[in-house]
Enzyme design. Structure first.
Site, PDB file in Angstrom:
ATOM      1  CD1 TRP A 358       0.968  -0.288   2.929  1.00 28.31           C
ATOM      2  CD2 TRP A 358      -0.796   0.847   3.705  1.00 28.31           C
ATOM      3  NE1 TRP A 358       1.233   0.043   4.239  1.00 28.31           N
ATOM      4  CE2 TRP A 358       0.175   0.739   4.744  1.00 28.31           C
ATOM      5  CE3 TRP A 358      -1.984   1.519   3.967  1.00 28.31           C
ATOM      6  CZ2 TRP A 358      -0.016   1.285   6.003  1.00 28.31           C
ATOM      7  CZ3 TRP A 358      -2.179   2.053   5.234  1.00 28.31           C
ATOM      8  CH2 TRP A 358      -1.207   1.935   6.240  1.00 28.31           C
ATOM      9  CG  ASP A 359       4.920   0.776   0.751  1.00 25.07           C
ATOM     10  OD1 ASP A 359       4.390  -0.351   0.755  1.00 25.07           O
ATOM     11  OD2 ASP A 359       5.745   1.131   1.604  1.00 25.07           O
ATOM     12  CD  GLU A 497       1.789  -4.905   8.633  1.00 23.16           C
ATOM     13  OE1 GLU A 497       2.889  -5.096   9.184  1.00 23.16           O
ATOM     14  OE2 GLU A 497       1.675  -4.728   7.416  1.00 23.16           O
ATOM     15  CE  LYS A 618       5.628  -4.210  11.250  1.00 18.89           C
ATOM     16  NZ  LYS A 618       5.490  -5.162  10.120  1.00 18.89           N
ATOM     17  CD  GLN A 619       2.411  -0.137   9.889  1.00 18.62           C
ATOM     18  OE1 GLN A 619       3.113   0.668   9.316  1.00 18.62           O
ATOM     19  NE2 GLN A 619       2.024  -1.262   9.315  1.00 18.62           N
TER      20      GLN A 619
END
Length: 820
Positions: A358-359, A497, A618-619
């Protein structure tokens, strides 16, 4: 480390084998068509070095068996190595750093020109002193060409020098340690030979995708002083081709060797076949000096488009320039001629197997303001894979398009089903394919591209169809819950995630991820807007083509108003339904025990535990909402959904989730820095600096050697341009709302907007200045505070900012028009 403050040079004054993998990645040279890691020309893949060359979109699929399980993986292919070049003196050993005494060493990447240089002074076993200077680049002017120049100076000796130059097709994908044990030999049908008196060639074909790759090389002596070529000979090999050039070199003289290569594949347009194209390109390439001039001029032109400067912050400028370089080496105007997406790790290594995630969510926004034509071509990568996304949705029992979490050649789901935890050595099930939110990123990119460019043609041809089919998917996956009188989305994973199931493992995924549900409502709204923005004839044709009925559109309207968003009792947006019932993690205890806990998931799995049990991310997850949408947009969207969105909603959620995030992704600090820029300016700058240094400092402990983090690199550039300047396009108005961190006095950049090239924007202290170059593009509307001005070619807009102690900013603006 760098030895001087220079915003245009990344360099080192030592050779450190333990850091070579990292430096090879950071010294990659590329042009968006192909890129080559910064390995030394004499190096081979071993425990220190990893030569690698990768071309956009060149994938191959291999089968493997791991612990009795049959697995299949598609990977970006490590292509034939064009670098090999070494020498020996008087029949001695071939040059290797490990075999000589290094007296001086300097390696640097010139960011202004995209040139990698290595200067070495050595003494060999016979005590002869030799100076070697090598320069190389991957041409930004001619996308199929690369060149290497090697200058050998005989400081205190005379004698025979043998130069060995070749092409190596015996390469494999071995750059990621945790993938070892999987199939990695992607090249077969290797053919080698000589195509000219001073040229060799090598071709190979990928074993499954059957893509032909051809590399042709020409090695010539340049304008050296006191060197004479005696003869050449071809050295045969099974998977490589090498020629040796025997020369005489006098004491104090220099031998200049120029190697020019061309790389083509059978996927290239406008060629007969790759080998012929490669030969012709090298034959007409000209000298190293000529190629370098054209390459450097192209980079100078690019820097006029990508001008970005933070005065008095040389180290920050250096890293921003480095990020721009690596972005353009992975994605450039040359990518526009290809069928390729945004590779998460660039064309710099083999991590994530070169897949597209998805960057683009972090890459396309800055391309929209600097290279909008490239952004539109990258959207076409997704549009070409709509049929596969539709098949995936249908097979899962849904309508519309379900894009994969990891995409490669044809758009099928490439996510691995088993994951190796290098900390424990365990293979565990990988459920990351349940991150359905990648479709939201695709739709967001398509809408932002239209908003920034105003290009109705691009929207009509493929942007609208992407948005509509993603909206259809979310309307299909949303289920009506009568007990709530709301729609719910269950069994998925969010951006976090860490949570792929509930602690009691009632099934894969979690329910009602807030980011997913809110953005699904946003996409449904944009889909309805898209239909209103299309020309009537195209709107009618597209509705007919997709079978969009009035009943379906009314359902989209209802779902966009009734999607469920979970909240804690104290008003915090719950990351997903049930999140508030999870255990709190003892963060300090884990930091004390392990130090670096960015990959907390691996630590917990090695302990026999799981992050599914904890309030730990995680983020950024919920905070992604504040990254993608402004406070005004969110307030409007939450009101549409029937939820309160108050002034404290953003800062309260930032404070809550910042304490519960391990930053296990390089994207995380970027997002946190962005959202803090609006609510907590003092906290934004340190996170921004950390995000800037993530790859240079190898913050994730060895991952940079496997490839850059392209989304994070592009995102830092975007943060400076859009976040700190407050650039936002809304309702066909370009809004400017600068909020510079206290550490930043001056910010200067250029943008492209709706046909206007190189619009200069500068904020200095309390003054804002925007200059529109002369030209014939149509005027556009510029918003500053609550005032909207129509700005045209040659106009200058000046604004004055007055900061107050409570953080508000008063603004006064005025427009200057050129004299007739």
């Amino acid at each position: 480390m760098r030895d001087r403050a220079d915003e245009w040079v990344l360099g080192w004054d030592d050779f450190d084998p333990s850091q070579e993998g990292l430096r090879e990645t950071l010294c990659t040279t590329g042009n968006g068509y192909f890129a080559t890691r910064g390995a030394a020309p004499e190096a081979v893949a071993d425990a220190v070095h990893y030569p690698g060359t990768y071309a956009a979109g060149i994938f191959n699929r291999l089968a493997s068996t791991v612990e009795g399980r049959a697995l299949e993986h598609e990977s970006l292919v490590n292509l034939p190595n064009w670098l090999p070049l070494t020498f020996r003196v008087e029949g001695g050993p071939w040059f290797r750093l490990a075999d000589v005494e290094v007296e001086r060493y300097r390696q640097q990447l010139d960011l202004r020109n995209g040139v990698l240089t290595r200067r070495i002074a050595v003494r060999d076993r016979s005590r002869r002193r030799t100076v070697i200077v090598q320069r190389r680049f991957t041409s930004m002017d001619e996308p199929h060409l690369a060149a290497l120049e090697t200058v050998i100076e005989a400081v205190d000796w005379s004698g025979t020098v043998d130069v060995r130059s070749g092409l190596d097709g015996g390469v494999a994908n071995g750059g990621v340690r945790r993938y070892q044990g999987l199939g990695n030999r992607h090249l077969g049908a290797i053919r080698t030979g000589r195509w000219a008196d001073d040229g060799v060639e090598l071709s190979a074909r990928t074993t499954q995708s059957e893509i032909t790759i051809a590399v042709a090389a020409r090695t010539r002596l340049g304008e050296g002083r006191g060197s004479i070529e005696r003869f050449r000979r071809l050295v045969p090999g099974r998977a490589h081709v090498t020629e040796e050039i025997v020369c005489e070199l006098r004491r104090g003289a220099t031998l200049v060797v120029e190697k020019t290569v061309a790389l083509y594949t059978s996927r290239d347009a406008g060629i007969s076949e790759p080998r012929l194209a490669a030969r012709r390109a090298v034959a007409t390439a000209g000298t190293f000096a000529r190629l370098l001039r054209a390459h450097s001029e192209r980079w100078r032109d690019l820097w006029r488009d990508w001008h970005l400067r933070l005065e008095r912050h040389v180290d920050v400028d250096l890293r921003l320039n480095l990020h721009v370089v690596h972005l353009l080496q992975a994605v450039s105007e040359h990518t526009g001629d290809l069928d390729a997406g945004v590779p998460a790790r660039g064309l710099h290594g083999e991590a994530y197997r070169g897949h597209v995630f998805w960057d683009e969510l972090f890459v396309l926004p800055t391309l929209n303001f600097n290279m909008p034509h490239v952004a539109s071509t990258l959207l076409r990568y997704r549009h070409r894979r709509l049929p596969e996304a539709r098949r995936a949705a249908l097979e899962a029992g849904h309508a519309g398009a379900m894009f994969p979490w990891q995409s490669g050649s044809d758009g099928r789901e490439e996510s691995q089903t088993w994951h190796l935890n290098p900390r424990s050595g365990h293979w565990t099930p990988d459920r990351s394919h349940r991150q359905r939110h990648v479709g939201l990123a695709v739709a967001y990119g398509a809408w932002q591209q239209f908003q920034t460019t105003g290009d109705v043609d691009v929207l009509s041809r493929f942007g609208a169809e992407l948005i509509l089919e993603v909206a259809r998917f979310w309307a299909s996956i949303a289920r009506y819950d009568a007990s709530r009188d709301r729609y719910v989305i269950c069994g998925i994973m969010g951006p976090d995630e860490y949570h792929d199931a509930y602690p009691d493992d009632r099934g894969p995924g979690v329910d009602n991820n807030a980011y997913t549900n809110v953005m699904a409502a946003w996409v449904l709204c944009r889909a309805l807007d898209v239909l209103d923005r299309l020309p009537a004839a195209r709107r009618h044709a597209l509705r007919q083509q997709l079978g969009l009925t009035e009943a379906e559109l009314r359902r989209w309207q209802r779902i966009s108003r009734r999607l469920f968003v979970p909240f804690h009792e104290d008003g915090i947006i719950s990351q997903f339904e049930g999140y508030e019932s999870l255990d709190e993690l003892d963060w300090e205890a884990y930091r004390a025990r392990y130090g670096d806990i960015q990959r907390l998931d691996r630590i917990l799995e090695a302990e026999g535990d799981t992050p599914n049990r904890y309030k730990a991310s995680k983020q950024a997850d919920v905070l992604m909402l504040f990254y993608l949408l402004s406070a005004d947009q969110l307030a409007e969207l939450f009101a549409r959904l029937g939820y309160r969105f108050e002034y404290r909603t953003i800062p309260d959620n930032i404070a809550y989730y910042a304490r519960r995030t391990s930053h296990g992704s390089t994207l995380s600090r970027l997002v946190h820095s962005w959202v803090l820029a609006r609510g907590d300016r003092p906290g934004s700058w340190p996170l921004f600096v950390e995000a800037l240094g993530a790859d240079v400092a190898d913050a994730q402990g060895g991952t940079t050697s496997e490839g850059i983090h392209l989304g994070a690199m592009a995102g830092t550039v975007d943060l400076v341009q859009r976040c700190y300047l407050g650039l936002e396009v809304r309702d066909d108005v370009l809004w400017l709302n600068p909020r510079l961190p206290d550490e930043l006095d001056v910010l200067e950049t250029t943008i492209r907007y709706r046909g206007h090239w190189r619009i200069g924007v500068r904020v200095e202290g309390q003054r804002l200045r925007l200059n529109v170059p002369s030209g014939d593009s149509a005027p556009f509307r510029l918003g500053f505070d609550r005032r909207i001005e129509t700005v045209g070619p040659g106009d200058t807009f000046e604004g004055h900012l007055r900061r107050h102690p409570h953080g508000d900013v008063a603004r006064v603006g005025r427009l200057h028009r050129p004299m007739s």
